[in-house]
Design an enzyme around this catalytic site. Structure first.
Site, mmCIF file in Angstrom:
data_model
loop_
_atom_site.group_PDB
_atom_site.id
_atom_site.type_symbol
_atom_site.label_atom_id
_atom_site.label_comp_id
_atom_site.label_asym_id
_atom_site.label_seq_id
_atom_site.Cartn_x
_atom_site.Cartn_y
_atom_site.Cartn_z
ATOM 1 N N GLU A 20 0.811 -1.227 0.000
ATOM 2 C CA GLU A 20 0.000 0.000 0.000
ATOM 3 C C GLU A 20 0.846 1.279 0.000
ATOM 4 O O GLU A 20 0.563 2.215 0.732
ATOM 5 C CB GLU A 20 -0.917 0.019 1.243
HETATM 6 C C1 TNX Z 1 -4.344 -3.939 4.959
HETATM 7 S S1 TNX Z 1 -2.643 -6.197 4.519
HETATM 8 C C2 TNX Z 1 -3.040 -3.675 5.353
HETATM 9 C C3 TNX Z 1 -2.765 -3.277 6.740
HETATM 10 C C4 TNX Z 1 -4.034 -3.163 7.539
HETATM 11 C C5 TNX Z 1 -4.955 -4.306 7.206
HETATM 12 C C6 TNX Z 1 -6.197 -4.357 8.035
HETATM 13 C C7 TNX Z 1 -1.632 -5.181 4.248
HETATM 14 C C8 TNX Z 1 -0.422 -5.673 3.640
HETATM 15 N N1 TNX Z 1 -1.925 -3.914 4.585
HETATM 16 O O1 TNX Z 1 -2.038 -2.089 6.774
HETATM 17 O O2 TNX Z 1 -3.703 -3.168 8.885
HETATM 18 O O3 TNX Z 1 -5.313 -4.209 5.858
HETATM 19 O O4 TNX Z 1 -6.918 -5.532 7.818
#
Ligand code: TNX
Length: 520
Positions: free
Chosen positions: A334
């Site tokens: 992300e």
């Molecule tokens: C997505 S999964 C994210 C996290 C969040 C999570 C909550 C991922 C690699 N990144 O930053 O905590 O969703 O479910």
């Protein structure tokens, strides 16, 4: 916490009226009826009983401290269930009957590092493995067999069905992730999680040590990361961090359970805690404010500044020196505030830094956009095409698809904790999938294993961790250990229901899912 205990009242009552606490000894003896999770590769029964009582002694095959410690661990874990102390003795050439033997032996190659063979006869319980890790996994099987259900109608006497268990895991990586950044968890909490993983033969704990909301490990060359970046958490609480000594202690404690710690420093996004601690990590040279919300995707290290790579080299060097396991997790997810043309060379360069400190890269599936090193592993959480890209580059996959394996997802719309952006994951839904057929083009040969991540935006205390882990975690342990052809929800759910006694004995705060046929 959290040891297996028979209610003292029950023992007391049994001494007076032996039939009043109905023993649930299975007659006739049938080892195949034991509710072992993960389900072993094979169990045969020979229809008799081994008797465990006060005189039972544990012998080890060698003088090695490691084996003796394991025998003590087994004695320690059995005694709350039995109500007496099982003794540990040095090896004996001619062991008498009524004993438990832990032996390192040259087993067939298929047993690998973690496989074991458990032979129970009328006279003894013999546990053999090629490596100590296999002995430790087999000990968990013994723990699951010697429970209050095996107590005979004579107090202090346990009847263990005879037979043979042959067992080894399908995947070499069977893990859970704990996000200690969004909310911080104490060393004791982490130890407790490690003990739960051990009971289900899992072998990895991945610690998400940094994110926007908190930096959780002391870095001696950049002290403000922990001192300032670790000083808060989601919701504005006081946060915290592990000193290097505490982190080393967690690593050592995990190793005593044959569990490897995988440290993660998330980058280039999810870095606000670092950006708030050192102005020079920001492209504009200004430190950000600490962040206690739950949005993602707004922060980025300055990928064009050399100081960023000096910083990462120092951080990766210090953590790698404290981490005996093979992996260093670089996050990579992300990174919406990093342009993709900056992201790709960044990840390429960080892979080199990790390699220079003797570690192998693990990263969330987005790292497949870069040029992966042949030994890098992409952790598939969201994107099938990223997983396929990783495989086409010859890299391996760790399976954590959010809609199946994220244990911060709610069970249903009434679950008081957790999120549901990926799915509601009831216990059957979390169990019913096969990592090797989940993504087209990603087969068993491409996959190192599975991991269930626990993100902690809404998870504040150990009780919360337990509620989301249980009863789903045993299912992930089984997916990682037992071949898909041997698994079915309808059979598994009956075994799972029998584990309520362990959850209760360990005082686990678990979700009593309506999909599991618990005892009334
Ligand atoms: C997505 S999964 C994210 C996290 C969040 C999570 C909550 C991922 C690699 N990144 O930053 O905590 O969703 O479910």
């Amino acid at each position: 916490m959290k040891n297996l205990t028979i209610p003292a009242l029950c023992i007391a009552v049994m001494m007076i009226i032996p039939t009043s606490c109905k023993p649930m000894t299975k007659t006739p003896a049938d080892l195949t009826k034991e509710s072992i999770i993960p389900k072993p590769v094979s169990i045969t029964t020979t229809g008799d009983y081994f008797t465990l009582n006060k005189k039972t002694v544990i012998f080890v095959s060698g003088e090695a401290d490691e084996m003796i410690n394991m025998a003590k661990y087994l004695a320690d874990k059995l005694s709350p269930a039995t109500g007496f102390a099982v003794k540990v003795n040095k090896p004996s050439a001619n062991p008498r009957s009524g004993t438990i033997h832990l032996t390192l032996a040259d087993l067939d190659k298929k047993f690998g590092e973690e496989g074991y063979k458990l032979t129970i006869t009328k006279q003894m319980i013999a546990l053999a493995a090629s490596k100590p890790a296999g002995i430790f996994r087999g000990i968990q099987t013994i723990r699951q067999i010697v429970s209050k259900d095996t107590i005979s109608n004579k107090p202090g006497i346990f009847k263990i069905s005879t037979g043979t268990i042959t067992d080894y895991p399908g995947y070499s990586y069977r893990g859970m992730m704990l996000d200690v950044s969004r909310h911080f968890f104490s060393v004791d909490d982490v130890k407790q999680v490690i003990d739960y993983l051990a009971f289900y033969k899992m072998n990895i704990l991945h610690l998400h040590l940094s994110d926007d909301q908190g930096w959780r490990i002391e870095i001696k060359s950049w002290p403000n990361l922990a001192n300032h970046g670790g000083s808060t958490e989601v919701g504005g609480g006081e946060g915290g961090f592990y000193t290097q000594e505490q982190y080393a202690y967690i690593v050592k404690y995990a190793a005593s359970r044959y569990i490897t710690i995988v440290p993660e420093i998330d980058m280039p996004g999810h870095t606000n805690a670092a950006l708030a601690s050192y102005p020079e990590l920001n492209c504009n040279g200004k430190a950000t404010e600490l962040y206690t919300g739950t949005n993602v995707g707004f922060s980025s290290l300055c990928t064009k500044n050399e100081i960023t790579y000096k910083f990462l080299d120092d951080v990766i060097k210090e953590i790698s020196a404290l981490t005996p396991g093979p992996y260093f997790h670089i996050g990579g997810d992300e990174s919406h505030a990093t342009r993709v043309e900056d992201y790709i060379p960044f990840i390429n360069r960080v892979q080199e830094i990790v390699a220079s400190h003797g570690k192998q890269v693990l990263g969330w599936d987005e790292i497949a956009l870069s040029v992966l090193k042949p030994n890098s592993v992409a952790q598939c959480w969201a994107s099938e095409s990223n997983a396929q890209k990783a495989v086409s580059q010859g890299a391996k996959i760790l399976m954590s698809p959010a809609r199946k394996a994220y244990i911060d997802m709610q069970y249903d719309s009434l679950t008081p904790l957790g999120l549901h952006w990926a799915a509601y994951i009831e216990v059957d839904n979390g169990y019913n999938w096969d990592p090797a057929t989940f993504i087209p083009g990603v087969g068993k040969e491409n996959i190192i294993g599975i991991e269930a991540p626990m993100w902690s935006e809404t998870i504040i205390k150990l009780d919360d961790i337990e509620y989301m882990m249980f009863p789903r975690l045993p299912g992930y342990a089984e997916i990682g250990w037992t071949s898909a052809s041997m698994r079915s929800w309808d059979e598994y759910k009956v075994r799972l229901a029998k584990h309520e006694k362990y959850f209760k004995a360990m005082e686990i705060n678990f979700y009593r899912s309506p999909r599991v046929p618990w005892d009334k």
